[in-house]
Design a protein around this motif. Structure first.
Motif, PDB file in Angstrom:
ATOM      1  N   ASN A  21       7.379   2.958   2.422  1.00 36.84           N
ATOM      2  CA  ASN A  21       8.430   2.073   1.924  1.00 36.84           C
ATOM      3  C   ASN A  21       8.844   1.015   2.942  1.00 36.84           C
ATOM      4  O   ASN A  21       9.625   0.115   2.625  1.00 36.84           O
ATOM      5  CB  ASN A  21       9.642   2.891   1.497  1.00 36.84           C
ATOM      6  CG  ASN A  21       9.348   3.795   0.316  1.00 36.84           C
ATOM      7  OD1 ASN A  21       8.596   3.418  -0.588  1.00 36.84           O
ATOM      8  ND2 ASN A  21       9.923   4.989   0.304  1.00 36.84           N
ATOM      9  N   LYS A  22       8.331   1.139   4.165  1.00 37.66           N
ATOM     10  CA  LYS A  22       8.617   0.144   5.208  1.00 37.66           C
ATOM     11  C   LYS A  22       7.334  -0.512   5.713  1.00 37.66           C
ATOM     12  O   LYS A  22       7.291  -1.019   6.829  1.00 37.66           O
ATOM     13  CB  LYS A  22       9.374   0.797   6.367  1.00 37.66           C
ATOM     14  CG  LYS A  22      10.754   1.316   5.985  1.00 37.66           C
ATOM     15  CD  LYS A  22      11.462   1.933   7.181  1.00 37.66           C
ATOM     16  CE  LYS A  22      12.845   2.435   6.811  1.00 37.66           C
ATOM     17  NZ  LYS A  22      13.542   3.062   7.964  1.00 37.66           N
ATOM     18  N   GLY A  23       6.297  -0.460   4.893  1.00 38.30           N
ATOM     19  CA  GLY A  23       5.039  -1.099   5.256  1.00 38.30           C
ATOM     20  C   GLY A  23       4.078  -0.188   5.981  1.00 38.30           C
ATOM     21  O   GLY A  23       3.001  -0.640   6.406  1.00 38.30           O
ATOM     22  N   GLY A  24       4.435   1.084   6.144  1.00 33.52           N
ATOM     23  CA  GLY A  24       3.549   2.025   6.821  1.00 33.52           C
ATOM     24  C   GLY A  24       2.537   2.641   5.873  1.00 33.52           C
ATOM     25  O   GLY A  24       2.521   2.355   4.676  1.00 33.52           O
ATOM     26  N   VAL A  25       1.677   3.495   6.409  1.00 35.29           N
ATOM     27  CA  VAL A  25       0.614   4.102   5.607  1.00 35.29           C
ATOM     28  C   VAL A  25       1.113   5.389   4.977  1.00 35.29           C
ATOM     29  O   VAL A  25       2.068   6.012   5.429  1.00 35.29           O
ATOM     30  CB  VAL A  25      -0.636   4.388   6.468  1.00 35.29           C
ATOM     31  CG1 VAL A  25      -1.179   3.103   7.057  1.00 35.29           C
ATOM     32  CG2 VAL A  25      -0.318   5.396   7.586  1.00 35.29           C
TER      33      VAL A  25
END
Length: 531
Positions: free
Chosen positions: A360-364
């Motif tokens: 949700n924060k651009g991580g995998v």
């Protein structure tokens, strides 16, 4: 302001500056004496207290006169001496807890510590029987004296006579501050192996402590200790196997005799959660603890991780570390995640709530973490089954293949395990075909996707499975869902269900293809209503 001269007579009150106290009748309202004396416009003697829970009325200043300076704006107040208690001894607290008539809340808190350090409540088979057992303190194997105002040890000889077999003692939330009292308690309890001092504000002077040698478990959470003090205590902690140091604002690991922490020859578990450690070079100083198996670092400020170089080190770094908890830090780069593969025994990792691992924060997502971490068997508290590992690795390889890269070296740099996994699972390279639309990628083939309605107004609809091109965009799939489920006046929102994880990945980029979004064959997509 200085203490009034008439207060120098110790017979007029029982308090002194920096003494730990609690409100009379409320063991949990604990504070520190910061002022003793008169207050302008008020008669008599007042005690200025800074409360641990900031449950006060001011910051030490009243009507324009400053008597002391508290840490927070509303953490202090003035109290009459008779409304404060300076605490009791260990044996007095024991009698209060186990030999006075108990409230239901107190009975619920009666427990012993199990071999796995978990609370086991005393079974109230009959009040008479319990009172008989508790009447024979010499048979007690463990006791909870949390939040009872214990401020001193009392006579070690009397402690030894009363509690000769006590092995486990919980002193959470008391008024202890002098390490000499802790030393005296331990000297009177020769069988003691587990001690919990959480939420006691201990002094900085740890010199001369010598009776902790039998402790195997020591909990020092929120006691205002730093690593330099731990180094001094270490000489007495000869048998320690588990050490908890949560919430002590520790920023640095400061060994005394070399670059690396020495000693602690039996230490297996070290808990440094909720501290202020930011640089992994501080953690590197723990790498020569040969028996260390678990290292808890959740909720620090760590940004990068690497594996220590082995040059000139007597032992392989972290040679027996099998569990590492690094959740809730500030790790942004996936190279830090990849570096965990170099830790020789690491099989249990928690890395959630980092920018690099939060979808949700651009991580995998979970599948990519499983694929990147070759040896891990437990991820974020959930076991990785052989099937989940296989599916995650195949999905990861296909996702990498679907994205443009300049050359093979770039792929190796960004995805160190890609070549290995591609070969292991026998995944072929993309093959061109001469169809009318020109060369086609393997990733644009059909994938089987299960669509499951979870919105409150549509949850009665049965799941459906469809074969879709992997190049279908998220926006197109939203439109198809309206048709598949015959929905009108409905704005869908899609989530990719992650196997083994309670959190699902929001598919919020309408222009991304299913492949780019991490959707692969036999994935499940949840259809919800966007409110």
């Amino acid at each position: 302001m200085q203490t009034s001269p008439d207060l120098q007579n110790p017979n007029q009150h029982n308090f002194k500056i920096n003494q730990r106290v609690h409100s009379t009748g409320d063991y949990r309202r604990i504070g520190t004496v910061k002022y003793i004396g008169e207050v302008k416009n008020y008669s008599g003697i007042w005690i200025g207290v800074e409360w641990d829970n900031s449950d006060g009325k001011h910051d030490g200043s009243v009507n324009g006169v400053r008597y002391f300076t508290a840490q927070f704006p509303n953490s202090a107040s003035f109290v009459r001496p008779h409304n404060l208690s300076s605490g009791v001894s260990l044996l007095q607290a024991l009698n209060i807890r186990y030999r006075t008539s108990s409230t239901k809340e107190e009975l619920d808190e009666m427990y012993v510590l199990s071999a796995s350090k978990k609370r086991v409540n005393v079974q109230l088979v009959g009040t008479d029987k319990i009172e008989d057992i508790l009447g024979r303190f010499e048979e007690l194997p463990g006791a909870s004296l949390s939040y009872l105002g214990v401020s001193c040890s009392g006579e070690p000889v009397e402690i030894r006579k009363t509690l000769p077999n006590l092995k486990e003692l919980d002193l959470t939330g008391n008024l202890l501050s002098d390490w000499k009292d802790v030393d005296a308690i331990c000297s009177g309890l020769p069988a003691l192996t587990a001690l919990n001092l959480t939420n006691n504000r201990m002094s900085k002077d740890v010199a001369g402590i010598s009776h902790l040698r039998n402790l195997r478990l020591l909990v020092l959470n929120n006691v205002s200790i730093n690593w330099s003090q731990v180094e001094v205590l270490k000489e007495s902690l000869q048998a320690i196997e588990e050490l908890h140091l949560m919430g002590n604002k520790i920023r640095e690991i400061t060994p005394t005799s070399s670059k690396f922490v020495q000693g602690f020859s039996s230490l297996q578990v070290l808990n440094l959660e909720e501290n202020y450690i930011a640089d992994w070079s501080e953690i590197e100083k723990l790498s020569q603890l040969k028996c260390l198996e678990q290292l808890h670092l959740n909720k620090n400020n760590i940004e990068r991780i690497w594996y220590p170089t082995t040059d000139e080190l007597p032992y392989k770094p972290f040679q027996n570390l099998r569990c590492l908890l690094i959740g809730g830090n500030k790790i942004e780069d996936l190279a830090s995640i990849d570096a965990l593969n170099s830790y020789p025994a690491l099989v249990d990792i928690r890395c959630s709530e980092n920018p690099a691992t939060d979808p949700n924060k651009g991580g995998v997502g979970r599948f990519a973490l499983i694929a990147r971490l070759a040896k891990v068997k437990i991820l974020n508290g959930s076991e990785i089954t052989p099937r989940e590992r296989k599916e995650s690795e195949i999905r990861y390889v296909r996702q990498v293949m679907s994205k443009p890269h300049h050359n093979l070296e770039e792929i190796k740099r960004l995805h160190p395990r890609f070549t290995e996994l591609k070969a292991f699972h026998g995944i072929e390279d993309e093959r061109p075909s001469n169809g009318p639309a020109g060369p086609q990628k393997m990733s644009s083939g059909l994938i089987s996707v299960t669509l499951k309605c979870v919105g409150p107004s549509i949850c009665e609809k049965a799941p459906i499975t469809k074969k879709l091109p992997a190049t279908t965009t998220v926006g197109k799939l939203k439109t198809l869902c309206l048709s598949f489920f015959k929905l009108k006046f409905f704005k869908p929102i899609l989530y990719l269900q992650e196997q083994g994880s309670p959190l699902h990945t929001l598919l919020d980029d309408d222009m991304a293809s299913l492949n780019d979004a991490g959707v692969c064959n036999q994935s499940t997509i949840l259809v919800d209503e966007d409110n």
